[in-house]
Design a protein around this motif. Structure first.
Motif, mmCIF file in Angstrom:
data_model
loop_
_atom_site.group_PDB
_atom_site.id
_atom_site.type_symbol
_atom_site.label_atom_id
_atom_site.label_comp_id
_atom_site.label_asym_id
_atom_site.label_seq_id
_atom_site.Cartn_x
_atom_site.Cartn_y
_atom_site.Cartn_z
ATOM 1 N N LEU A 1 0.844 -1.192 0.000
ATOM 2 C CA LEU A 1 0.000 0.000 0.000
ATOM 3 C C LEU A 1 0.879 1.240 0.000
ATOM 4 O O LEU A 1 2.094 1.162 0.161
ATOM 5 N N TRP A 2 0.262 2.382 -0.171
ATOM 6 C CA TRP A 2 0.968 3.660 -0.275
ATOM 7 C C TRP A 2 0.473 4.595 0.829
ATOM 8 O O TRP A 2 -0.738 4.743 1.008
ATOM 9 N N ASP A 3 1.385 5.222 1.553
ATOM 10 C CA ASP A 3 1.035 6.281 2.496
ATOM 11 C C ASP A 3 1.417 7.610 1.867
ATOM 12 O O ASP A 3 2.582 7.823 1.499
ATOM 13 N N ILE A 4 0.443 8.481 1.753
ATOM 14 C CA ILE A 4 0.675 9.816 1.215
ATOM 15 C C ILE A 4 0.349 10.805 2.333
ATOM 16 O O ILE A 4 -0.779 10.816 2.853
ATOM 17 N N GLU A 5 1.342 11.595 2.703
ATOM 18 C CA GLU A 5 1.206 12.507 3.833
ATOM 19 C C GLU A 5 1.410 13.946 3.382
ATOM 20 O O GLU A 5 2.220 14.215 2.500
ATOM 21 N N ALA A 6 0.683 14.849 4.029
ATOM 22 C CA ALA A 6 0.887 16.285 3.822
ATOM 23 C C ALA A 6 0.742 16.975 5.167
ATOM 24 O O ALA A 6 -0.103 16.600 5.984
ATOM 25 N N THR A 7 1.581 17.968 5.371
ATOM 26 C CA THR A 7 1.527 18.745 6.603
ATOM 27 C C THR A 7 1.512 20.230 6.259
ATOM 28 O O THR A 7 2.030 20.648 5.215
ATOM 29 N N MET A 8 0.909 20.998 7.148
ATOM 30 C CA MET A 8 0.860 22.440 6.980
ATOM 31 C C MET A 8 1.115 23.093 8.329
ATOM 32 O O MET A 8 0.543 22.682 9.335
ATOM 33 N N GLN A 9 1.988 24.086 8.310
ATOM 34 C CA GLN A 9 2.210 24.906 9.497
ATOM 35 C C GLN A 9 2.097 26.370 9.099
ATOM 36 O O GLN A 9 2.635 26.782 8.072
ATOM 37 N N PRO B 1 -5.768 18.416 -2.201
ATOM 38 C CA PRO B 1 -5.204 18.493 -3.560
ATOM 39 C C PRO B 1 -3.685 18.246 -3.577
ATOM 40 O O PRO B 1 -3.162 17.658 -4.519
ATOM 41 N N VAL B 2 -2.995 18.671 -2.527
ATOM 42 C CA VAL B 2 -1.557 18.406 -2.404
ATOM 43 C C VAL B 2 -1.332 16.899 -2.313
ATOM 44 O O VAL B 2 -0.445 16.348 -2.973
ATOM 45 N N ILE B 3 -2.141 16.232 -1.509
ATOM 46 C CA ILE B 3 -2.027 14.772 -1.362
ATOM 47 C C ILE B 3 -2.304 14.075 -2.691
ATOM 48 O O ILE B 3 -1.598 13.142 -3.069
ATOM 49 N N ALA B 4 -3.324 14.533 -3.403
ATOM 50 C CA ALA B 4 -3.678 13.892 -4.677
ATOM 51 C C ALA B 4 -2.527 13.983 -5.676
ATOM 52 O O ALA B 4 -2.166 12.978 -6.305
ATOM 53 N N THR B 5 -1.931 15.173 -5.819
ATOM 54 C CA THR B 5 -0.829 15.296 -6.779
ATOM 55 C C THR B 5 0.420 14.579 -6.280
ATOM 56 O O THR B 5 1.170 14.024 -7.082
ATOM 57 N N THR B 6 0.624 14.554 -4.977
ATOM 58 C CA THR B 6 1.758 13.807 -4.425
ATOM 59 C C THR B 6 1.572 12.310 -4.672
ATOM 60 O O THR B 6 2.534 11.603 -4.997
ATOM 61 N N ALA B 7 0.345 11.822 -4.517
ATOM 62 C CA ALA B 7 0.066 10.408 -4.794
ATOM 63 C C ALA B 7 0.405 10.081 -6.246
ATOM 64 O O ALA B 7 1.076 9.081 -6.537
ATOM 65 N N ASP C 1 -3.225 0.426 -5.127
ATOM 66 C CA ASP C 1 -2.720 0.759 -6.461
ATOM 67 C C ASP C 1 -3.756 1.446 -7.346
ATOM 68 O O ASP C 1 -3.399 2.015 -8.379
ATOM 69 N N THR C 2 -5.027 1.390 -6.983
ATOM 70 C CA THR C 2 -6.080 2.029 -7.772
ATOM 71 C C THR C 2 -6.481 3.380 -7.180
ATOM 72 O O THR C 2 -7.499 3.941 -7.579
ATOM 73 N N PHE C 3 -5.715 3.895 -6.228
ATOM 74 C CA PHE C 3 -5.967 5.164 -5.552
ATOM 75 C C PHE C 3 -7.186 5.108 -4.638
ATOM 76 O O PHE C 3 -7.734 6.140 -4.249
ATOM 77 N N LEU C 4 -7.597 3.894 -4.271
ATOM 78 C CA LEU C 4 -8.679 3.705 -3.314
ATOM 79 C C LEU C 4 -8.129 3.981 -1.915
ATOM 80 O O LEU C 4 -7.074 3.455 -1.538
ATOM 81 N N GLN D 1 2.443 11.677 -8.292
ATOM 82 C CA GLN D 1 3.887 11.749 -8.505
ATOM 83 C C GLN D 1 4.616 10.557 -7.866
ATOM 84 O O GLN D 1 5.599 10.059 -8.409
ATOM 85 N N THR D 2 4.139 10.114 -6.717
ATOM 86 C CA THR D 2 4.759 8.992 -6.009
ATOM 87 C C THR D 2 4.542 7.675 -6.741
ATOM 88 O O THR D 2 5.459 6.864 -6.890
ATOM 89 N N MET D 3 3.326 7.466 -7.213
ATOM 90 C CA MET D 3 2.916 6.155 -7.696
ATOM 91 C C MET D 3 3.090 5.964 -9.200
ATOM 92 O O MET D 3 3.080 4.831 -9.686
ATOM 93 N N TRP D 4 3.244 7.043 -9.952
ATOM 94 C CA TRP D 4 3.237 6.977 -11.416
ATOM 95 C C TRP D 4 4.243 5.977 -11.968
ATOM 96 O O TRP D 4 3.877 5.029 -12.653
ATOM 97 N N GLN D 5 5.502 6.162 -11.690
ATOM 98 C CA GLN D 5 6.515 5.293 -12.289
ATOM 99 C C GLN D 5 6.435 3.857 -11.763
ATOM 100 O O GLN D 5 6.433 2.915 -12.564
ATOM 101 N N PRO D 6 6.346 3.655 -10.444
ATOM 102 C CA PRO D 6 6.245 2.260 -9.984
ATOM 103 C C PRO D 6 5.022 1.531 -10.535
ATOM 104 O O PRO D 6 5.111 0.355 -10.883
ATOM 105 N N LEU D 7 3.887 2.217 -10.623
ATOM 106 C CA LEU D 7 2.694 1.552 -11.161
ATOM 107 C C LEU D 7 2.824 1.307 -12.657
ATOM 108 O O LEU D 7 2.328 0.305 -13.175
ATOM 109 N N GLY D 8 3.491 2.225 -13.369
ATOM 110 C CA GLY D 8 3.736 2.029 -14.797
ATOM 111 C C GLY D 8 4.597 0.802 -15.058
ATOM 112 O O GLY D 8 4.385 0.075 -16.028
ATOM 113 N N GLU D 9 5.553 0.575 -14.160
ATOM 114 C CA GLU D 9 6.405 -0.603 -14.298
ATOM 115 C C GLU D 9 5.660 -1.878 -13.894
ATOM 116 O O GLU D 9 5.847 -2.928 -14.496
#
Length: 186
Positions: free
Chosen positions: A25-33, A126-132, A66-69, A134-142
């Protein structure tokens, strides 16, 4: 052009991270201060937030397959301006079982509008969505190469860089990675 002297008054720091977990599974984290360069007295109780201390300190972690669920949701608020801000955290549990994809940001705004949600937590999704992505694109493509053309076609005309007449899309068409419908070709 004359540079005006400026004094820093406020700094918002947003960071995001994408992790592949050992369970696949994938953990996608975002923080704001939010940090002020001066002392702030909170209006509701006159408590002091010292200069450089977080006025807001908010974190969100979504666990995705892997399906962004969304499999797990975690929202934490370490610093916030009003005593009831943290009461919004449990409402975000309804994200479990939803999928990041087209229309998700619009659904978030509708679902968490008004007193149900938190403006600042919503800013992180939205930050999490784009980070997901960017994180998952290449590994999932492979992992799923057969799905790459289907994913790429969805990017065409999604922004200037992916415009159908731009160099990236032209290159992918020439390399026969992408096949644009004939009405899109010029």
């Amino acid at each position: 052009m004359t540079q005006m002297k400026r004094k820093l008054m406020h700094r918002r720091c947003i960071e995001s991270y994408g992790f592949l977990r050992e369970d696949g599974l994938w953990d996608i984290e975002a923080t704001m201060q939010d940090l002020k360069t001066y002392d702030v007295n909170r209006e509701f109780d006159d408590s002091l937030v010292p200069e450089g201390s977080p006025f807001h300190d908010i974190s969100v972690c979504l666990t995705l397959d892997d399906t962004f669920l969304i499999k797990e949701v975690s929202v934490s608020m370490e610093a916030f301006p009003f005593p009831n801000c943290a009461g919004a955290m449990p409402s975000f549990s309804v994200l479990k079982g939803t999928r990041i994809g087209p229309g998700w940001n619009r659904w978030l705004k509708q679902t968490f509008s008004g007193k149900v949600g938190c403006t600042h937590v919503l800013e992180l999704f939205p930050v999490i969505a784009t980070t997901a992505f960017q994180t998952m694109w290449q590994p999932l493509g492979e992992k799923y190469p057969q799905h790459v053309p289907e994913a790429l076609i969805k990017l065409v005309n999604s922004c200037h860089g992916w415009s159908e007449d731009g160099p990236m899309v032209r290159k992918l068409v020439e390399e026969q990675v992408l096949d644009l419908p004939s009405e899109e070709r010029q």
